[in-house]
Design a protein around this motif. Structure first.
Motif, mmCIF file in Angstrom:
data_model
loop_
_atom_site.group_PDB
_atom_site.id
_atom_site.type_symbol
_atom_site.label_atom_id
_atom_site.label_comp_id
_atom_site.label_asym_id
_atom_site.label_seq_id
_atom_site.Cartn_x
_atom_site.Cartn_y
_atom_site.Cartn_z
ATOM 1 N N TYR A 20 0.819 -1.217 0.000
ATOM 2 C CA TYR A 20 0.000 0.000 0.000
ATOM 3 C C TYR A 20 0.851 1.265 0.000
ATOM 4 O O TYR A 20 0.332 2.368 -0.142
ATOM 5 N N HIS A 164 -9.857 -1.091 5.483
ATOM 6 C CA HIS A 164 -9.403 -1.976 4.412
ATOM 7 C C HIS A 164 -10.602 -2.722 3.841
ATOM 8 O O HIS A 164 -11.656 -2.789 4.496
ATOM 9 N N GLN A 195 -6.800 5.964 7.344
ATOM 10 C CA GLN A 195 -7.653 5.179 6.445
ATOM 11 C C GLN A 195 -6.773 4.691 5.306
ATOM 12 O O GLN A 195 -5.979 5.475 4.767
ATOM 13 N N LEU A 196 -6.937 3.436 4.918
ATOM 14 C CA LEU A 196 -6.147 2.911 3.802
ATOM 15 C C LEU A 196 -6.461 3.702 2.529
ATOM 16 O O LEU A 196 -7.623 3.846 2.151
ATOM 17 N N THR A 197 -5.413 4.211 1.888
ATOM 18 C CA THR A 197 -5.609 4.848 0.578
ATOM 19 C C THR A 197 -4.849 4.015 -0.453
ATOM 20 O O THR A 197 -3.827 3.408 -0.138
ATOM 21 N N ILE A 198 -5.387 3.973 -1.659
ATOM 22 C CA ILE A 198 -4.738 3.184 -2.714
ATOM 23 C C ILE A 198 -3.995 4.174 -3.608
ATOM 24 O O ILE A 198 -4.618 4.967 -4.322
ATOM 25 N N PRO A 211 -10.520 0.984 -2.762
ATOM 26 C CA PRO A 211 -10.567 1.552 -1.405
ATOM 27 C C PRO A 211 -11.987 1.470 -0.859
ATOM 28 O O PRO A 211 -12.919 1.226 -1.620
#
Ligand SMILES: C[S@@+](CC[C@H](N)C(=O)[O-])C[C@H]1O[C@@H](n2cnc3c(N)ncnc32)[C@H](O)[C@@H]1O
Ligand code: SF4
Length: 383
Positions: A20, A164, A195-198, A211
């Motif tokens: 990531y 995720h 927060q997971l970012t792509i 995402p």
């Protein structure tokens, strides 16, 4: 009070590249620690010639994975900083660490070198999530690392990644409650919750990982605010939460638009003299950076004066991330101008009326609803 002045040191190497991550970091064999040490010291000498009258208030070893640095390199950098600049009696020295390269011996060495705050990339305390995130460590190792760190350092922080694919609201709520309970048992007063970012260029992006959609992302963000607030870790920045007094002073330098030197591949800096701010940017590729320092004694690739408009934009972009918001007084100190005079009055009034901004004589702040839609608000304010 001493005006804030930070020094950022970028260590660009990791044991493996997480799918990531788009930070300037890579895996390399046979790193010549002595060469890197000498290059950092040369860069510090170079910058000191411009700024030796400033008192350093924070140092941050970021990466990449600084827990892979030799403790002698960390000690040499800290000693050189103290020799070149006056340092604040409250000097904060943070190093980032990855649980898979952080043992008690590393921590003790860093602590003896002068590091007084550790920021650990735990990412999750769930083995399945850690494996999905491509981490080399499991949950047990992450917890043991935090326990060891909290025995050695007075100030510790850890990062978690949420939102995720497939993560439910209930799952995140429980993970966060348990994580904060664990943190408070260890007397850890700071957590960063991302927060997971792509990001383009990462393996997740290549694999077309989706995402979390905006609705679930917003819901998880609200849960994050509610649970951290209830458990004594209120947000002081959009992704950062701390007990009062445990905020990361170095990162506050960026968010408040204050000055810092950036050393190492790809590092940025900001230096203000008589309200004119210059940006500095170093070569991004580690070998190029090292070659430039070795051959010319400096790796600063670009040095550029910011226009008034650029400076305004960056102060707004960074400052609205903070719970305290933008301060009129600080803006005047930094730029010599009036903050309120720079905005379109109708836009400000509209955003205040809709409940996205809170405006007082000295401050413009995003409300919690505003923080959730910060990009849209910034768009409206700046374009
Ligand atoms: C330099 S790393 C921290 C130290 C160390 N390299 C590690 O990973 O353990 C910075 C942090 O940024 C966060 N991060 C990086 N890329 C991200 C992404 N795409 N989405 C969310 N968080 C991310 C992770 O939580 C990571 O711990
Ligand atoms: S998240 Fe940390 S360990 Fe993973 S690649 Fe990025 S900098 Fe390296």
């Amino acid at each position: 009070m001493t005006p804030a002045f930070g020094i950022y040191i970028h260590w660009p190497f990791c044991q493996s590249k997480c799918p990531y991550c788009d930070f300037n970091s890579l895996v390399a064999a046979g790193i010549d620690q002595e060469k890197w040490r000498n290059a950092y010291l040369a860069e510090l000498n170079h910058y000191a010639s411009d700024t030796a009258d400033r008192a350093v208030t924070s140092v941050f070893f970021g990466g990449g994975t600084p827990s892979l640095m030799d403790k002698t390199t960390v000690a040499a950098v800290i000693d050189r900083i103290a020799a070149l600049w006056p340092v604040s009696p409250e000097l904060e020295i943070t190093a980032e660490a990855n649980p898979s390269s952080a043992e008690v011996a590393v921590f003790e060495g860093f602590n003896a070198a002068g590091v007084n705050r550790l920021s650990i990339g735990a990412q999750s305390f769930n083995d399945r999530t850690l494996s999905f995130l491509g981490r080399l460590h499991g949950a047990e190792e992450a917890k043991n690392t935090l326990e060891a760190a909290s025995r050695i350092f007075d100030r510790v922080s850890f990062d978690l990644i949420y939102a995720h694919p497939g993560q439910s609201a209930e799952n995140w709520r429980q993970e966060l409650i348990d994580s904060l309970q664990f943190a408070s048992e260890l007397n850890i007063g700071h957590v960063s919750l991302y927060q997971l970012t792509i990001e383009p260029g990462t393996n997740f992006h290549r694999d077309r990982m989706a995402p979390a959609d905006d609705e679930i992302g917003g819901q998880l963000f609200e849960i994050t605010q509610e649970i951290t607030e209830k458990n004594g870790y209120p947000a002081y920045e959009i992704s950062n939460h701390a007990w009062p007094g445990q905020e990361c002073r170095h990162n506050l330098v960026y968010w408040r638009g204050e000055d810092y030197i950036g050393i190492g591949p790809g590092a940025h800096g900001r230096l203000t003299t008589d309200i004119i701010t210059e940006t500095t940017l170093c070569h991004r590729a580690p070998e190029k950076w090292l070659d430039a320092v070795q051959s010319t004694g400096a790796a600063c690739q670009k040095r550029q004066k910011l226009t008034g408009e650029e400076r305004f934009e960056e102060i707004v972009l960074m400052g609205l991330r903070l719970k305290e918001g933008l301060s009129q007084q600080r803006f005047r100190q930094l730029t010599g101008q009036s903050l309120f005079g720079k905005f379109d009055r109708d836009n400000l009034q509209f955003l205040e009326k809709e409940g996205f901004l809170e405006i007082s004589d000295d401050y413009i702040r995003a409300t919690s609803t505003g923080l959730q839609r910060l990009n849209a608000i910034l768009d409206r304010l700046l374009n």
